[in-house]
Design a protein around this motif. Structure first.
Motif, PDB file in Angstrom:
ATOM      1  N   VAL A 293       0.919  -1.046  -0.155  1.00 28.44           N
ATOM      2  CA  VAL A 293      -0.043  -0.058   0.032  1.00 28.44           C
ATOM      3  C   VAL A 293       1.014   1.173  -0.117  1.00 28.44           C
ATOM      4  O   VAL A 293       1.688   1.341   0.930  1.00 28.44           O
ATOM      5  CB  VAL A 293      -0.851   0.050   1.246  1.00 28.44           C
ATOM      6  CG1 VAL A 293      -1.775   1.238   1.299  1.00 28.44           C
ATOM      7  CG2 VAL A 293      -1.960  -1.166   1.058  1.00 28.44           C
ATOM      8  N   THR A 324      -4.633   1.439  -4.469  1.00 28.41           N
ATOM      9  CA  THR A 324      -4.394   0.922  -3.392  1.00 28.41           C
ATOM     10  C   THR A 324      -5.264  -0.591  -3.273  1.00 28.41           C
ATOM     11  O   THR A 324      -5.171  -1.245  -2.276  1.00 28.41           O
ATOM     12  CB  THR A 324      -4.467   1.728  -2.028  1.00 28.41           C
ATOM     13  OG1 THR A 324      -5.780   2.055  -1.871  1.00 28.41           O
ATOM     14  CG2 THR A 324      -3.528   2.911  -2.325  1.00 28.41           C
ATOM     15  N   GLU A 328      -4.654  -3.651  -0.827  1.00 26.40           N
ATOM     16  CA  GLU A 328      -5.466  -3.816   0.308  1.00 26.40           C
ATOM     17  C   GLU A 328      -6.289  -5.110  -0.102  1.00 26.40           C
ATOM     18  O   GLU A 328      -6.434  -5.763   1.109  1.00 26.40           O
ATOM     19  CB  GLU A 328      -6.590  -2.652   0.312  1.00 26.40           C
ATOM     20  CG  GLU A 328      -5.864  -1.184   0.828  1.00 26.40           C
ATOM     21  CD  GLU A 328      -6.878  -0.246   0.593  1.00 26.40           C
ATOM     22  OE1 GLU A 328      -7.995  -0.485  -0.169  1.00 26.40           O
ATOM     23  OE2 GLU A 328      -6.485   0.744   0.843  1.00 26.40           O
TER      24      GLU A 328
END
Length: 333
Positions: A293, A324, A328
């Motif tokens: 991230v 992201t 994630e």
């Protein structure tokens, strides 16, 4: 006629079964990803770990790695479809996206989260102070590159004016900086590992400070690709990110010896003890990102440093050029 129809239907069923079989086998096929790295560095250890520990293979990915030696060459390779993914400083994506390409460059997985250079002093000292640099010759990195921008930013943060307080040399090619220093140029030099550790072992200087520790969190080296690759219909970018995340976890759990023996094939001319020392130095200061991230705070810090150096073409929108979601997702699994 009925027999002809049944025969035709049978042919269709057989054909559909064959096609279904093809689709199933394609899911298990290995996808080749052309990856261009900006340089070969122990700073990128998690990438080589992912390759050597089979993390890409587990994702049915075959990585064809090319070292392109320079941010401009790396981005040219990416833009011309010579590479699917580039491993390079995030600032290069800002330069390219400022030109509004048809297919924007998206940063989708962070590999290193600090600067990777160290300050080496020719004279040994037990009490280094940044003020010691004033009035000396400092052999810095190439102007316009991230190491140079970060280096000057750190100097200014420590109340040193690079233009006034020291003799700053920036006209030496990256590949020749270490040899210039070892030949007698400069009292101080800004170096990556493993060169800094090698010079320290050879008695050519002492590592006195870390630009990574001084500059704070940065998306220093990032995996990036064209938007079409990152947001395409297939899941190649996701599988790539999953392999990198596995390697990031592995690096923080492995012993120095395990790291060194794993990535040693990528550094034929470097002793394994130097590889281990260099990797641990990076790990101890958390230069290796612990997850893929890329945080917005780090993105903003990068742009602040670029603006301070007069190199920011225009503000780059985090939500538009940083993805992201893939990182994630693999972290939540």
């Amino acid at each position: 006629m009925k027999k002809l129809i049944l025969a035709g239907l049978s042919s269709v069923v057989v054909l559909m079964g064959a096609l279904a079989g093809c689709n199933f086998s394609q899911e298990d096929e290995t996808t080749t990803v052309e990856l261009a790295e900006v340089t070969r560095s122990i700073f990128y250890a998690p990438l080589y770990v992912a390759m050597e520990q089979g993390f890409f293979e587990e994702e049915n990915l075959n990585i064809e790695l090319t070292t392109t030696w320079g941010g401009d060459k790396t981005m040219t390779s990416l833009l011309s479809d010579g590479a699917d993914v580039a491993l390079v400083g995030a600032e290069t994506s800002i330069y390219v996206n400022a030109q509004e390409p048809a297919d924007p460059i998206i940063n989708f997985a962070m590999l290193t989260q600090t600067d990777g250079t160290f300050l080496m002093a020719k004279e040994e000292t037990d009490s280094f102070s940044w003020d010691d640099l004033k009035g000396t010759t400092f052999l810095g990195q190439r102007k316009g590159g991230m190491p140079q921008m970060t280096g000057e930013y750190v100097l200014k943060q420590n109340n040193i004016d690079p233009a006034e307080d020291l003799n700053l040399i920036q006209n030496i090619d990256f590949a020749n900086i270490a040899s210039a220093y070892s030949s007698g140029t400069g009292e101080y030099v800004q170096l990556f590992e493993p060169q800094a550790t090698l010079f320290e072992q050879e008695g050519l200087g002492q590592i006195v400070a870390s630009f990574g520790e001084e500059s704070g969190a940065l998306p220093y080296t990032v995996f990036m690709a064209k938007e079409g690759f990152v947001h395409g219909d297939d899941d190649v970018a996701e599988r790539f990110t999953r392999a990198i995340y596995k390697a990031q976890q592995w690096v923080y759990e492995a012993s120095p010896e395990e790291i060194a023996s794993t990535i040693a094939p990528y550094f034929d001319d470097t002793p394994e003890d130097v590889i281990a020392d260099s990797a641990v130095r990076y790990r101890d200061q958390e230069s290796y990102a612990k997850t893929p991230v890329l945080p917005e705070k780090a993105w903003d810090n990068l742009q602040n440093i670029m603006e301070e150096a007069g190199e920011l073409p225009e503000p780059s929108d985090y939500d538009q050029f940083v993805d992201t979601e893939l990182a994630e997702k693999v972290m939540e699994e």
